[in-house]
Design a protein around this motif. Sequence first.
Motif, mmCIF file in Angstrom:
data_model
loop_
_atom_site.group_PDB
_atom_site.id
_atom_site.type_symbol
_atom_site.label_atom_id
_atom_site.label_comp_id
_atom_site.label_asym_id
_atom_site.label_seq_id
_atom_site.Cartn_x
_atom_site.Cartn_y
_atom_site.Cartn_z
ATOM 1 N N UNK A 3 34.074 61.266 1.484
ATOM 2 C CA UNK A 3 35.330 60.530 1.441
ATOM 3 C C UNK A 3 35.114 59.055 1.771
ATOM 4 N N UNK A 4 34.184 58.784 2.661
ATOM 5 C CA UNK A 4 33.882 57.383 2.981
ATOM 6 C C UNK A 4 33.251 56.694 1.781
ATOM 7 N N UNK A 5 32.357 57.379 1.070
ATOM 8 C CA UNK A 5 31.711 56.780 -0.090
ATOM 9 C C UNK A 5 32.715 56.510 -1.198
ATOM 10 N N UNK A 6 33.539 57.517 -1.488
ATOM 11 C CA UNK A 6 34.439 57.402 -2.633
ATOM 12 C C UNK A 6 35.822 56.912 -2.283
ATOM 13 N N UNK A 7 36.156 56.790 -1.047
ATOM 14 C CA UNK A 7 37.479 56.305 -0.685
ATOM 15 C C UNK A 7 37.435 54.939 -0.035
ATOM 16 N N UNK A 8 36.397 54.689 0.725
ATOM 17 C CA UNK A 8 36.299 53.426 1.454
ATOM 18 C C UNK A 8 35.305 52.473 0.799
ATOM 19 N N UNK A 9 34.086 52.925 0.605
ATOM 20 C CA UNK A 9 33.054 52.055 0.035
ATOM 21 C C UNK A 9 33.420 51.657 -1.398
ATOM 22 N N UNK A 10 33.781 52.636 -2.197
ATOM 23 C CA UNK A 10 34.267 52.390 -3.560
ATOM 24 C C UNK A 10 35.647 53.039 -3.648
ATOM 25 N N UNK A 11 36.652 52.247 -3.929
ATOM 26 C CA UNK A 11 38.020 52.736 -3.974
ATOM 27 C C UNK A 11 38.501 52.769 -5.420
ATOM 28 N N UNK A 12 39.262 53.797 -5.735
ATOM 29 C CA UNK A 12 39.801 53.897 -7.089
ATOM 30 C C UNK A 12 40.712 52.704 -7.379
ATOM 31 N N UNK A 106 17.978 64.644 -9.437
ATOM 32 C CA UNK A 106 17.357 63.315 -9.390
ATOM 33 C C UNK A 106 18.168 62.276 -10.155
ATOM 34 N N UNK A 107 18.602 62.620 -11.356
ATOM 35 C CA UNK A 107 19.396 61.689 -12.161
ATOM 36 C C UNK A 107 20.708 61.364 -11.466
ATOM 37 N N UNK A 108 21.382 62.394 -10.947
ATOM 38 C CA UNK A 108 22.654 62.165 -10.270
ATOM 39 C C UNK A 108 22.454 61.306 -9.026
ATOM 40 N N UNK A 109 21.398 61.564 -8.276
ATOM 41 C CA UNK A 109 21.133 60.771 -7.060
ATOM 42 C C UNK A 109 20.883 59.305 -7.389
ATOM 43 N N UNK A 110 20.065 59.052 -8.380
ATOM 44 C CA UNK A 110 19.794 57.662 -8.784
ATOM 45 C C UNK A 110 21.075 56.975 -9.269
ATOM 46 N N UNK A 111 21.843 57.687 -10.073
ATOM 47 C CA UNK A 111 23.080 57.113 -10.607
ATOM 48 C C UNK A 111 24.068 56.814 -9.481
ATOM 49 N N UNK A 112 24.168 57.702 -8.501
ATOM 50 C CA UNK A 112 25.110 57.490 -7.409
ATOM 51 C C UNK A 112 24.683 56.320 -6.521
ATOM 52 N N UNK A 113 23.400 56.190 -6.263
ATOM 53 C CA UNK A 113 22.918 55.045 -5.480
ATOM 54 C C UNK A 113 23.273 53.742 -6.184
ATOM 55 N N UNK A 114 23.076 53.712 -7.476
ATOM 56 C CA UNK A 114 23.406 52.527 -8.258
ATOM 57 C C UNK A 114 24.915 52.256 -8.246
ATOM 58 N N UNK A 115 25.693 53.309 -8.428
ATOM 59 C CA UNK A 115 27.151 53.187 -8.446
ATOM 60 C C UNK A 115 27.660 52.607 -7.131
ATOM 61 N N UNK A 116 27.177 53.136 -6.017
ATOM 62 C CA UNK A 116 27.635 52.642 -4.715
ATOM 63 C C UNK A 116 27.201 51.207 -4.479
ATOM 64 N N UNK A 117 26.021 50.840 -4.937
ATOM 65 C CA UNK A 117 25.557 49.451 -4.786
ATOM 66 C C UNK A 117 26.377 48.506 -5.675
#
Length: 139
Positions: A3-12, A106-117
């Motif tokens: 919730x912190x990643x998808x609600x606070x760090x990146x918000x809709x 692995x693909x999902x992890x890399x994509x999520x790291x990029x998305x959050x950055x």
Amino acid sequence: LAHMWFGNLVTMKWWNDLWLNESFADFMAYICIENSRDKFIVDYQNSWSMFFLDKQRSYDDDAKPTTHSISAEVVNTEMADLVFDGITYTKGAASLIQLYRLVGHETMSKAMKSYFAKYAWKNATLDDFLSNLQEFLPD
């Protein structure tokens, strides 16, 4: 944490993509349970069995006259209250689980790291999420 990643760090950007925040939090909870079972003395039952039991809530909500797509058009903030349900949480999580199994850990992890950055402390949409994921898929 999810919730912190998808609600606070990146918000809709708007309530249409509420499902991404809530579904991802549900999805990540089961991934964490699955990956931590052997690290604790607690006797967890299979995390995916737990998920499928929880999925009944989304079936119940999907059978009501108020059913909606996972990514529903929300025209105002009053309508946003209507999409906090099993469809948004568990049916959305089921879609993310399918995506995760399709692209792999692995693909999902890399994509999520990029998305959050890329979207840290910003607003994002489902299209932003999918475009970012696309960058990590093979041609």
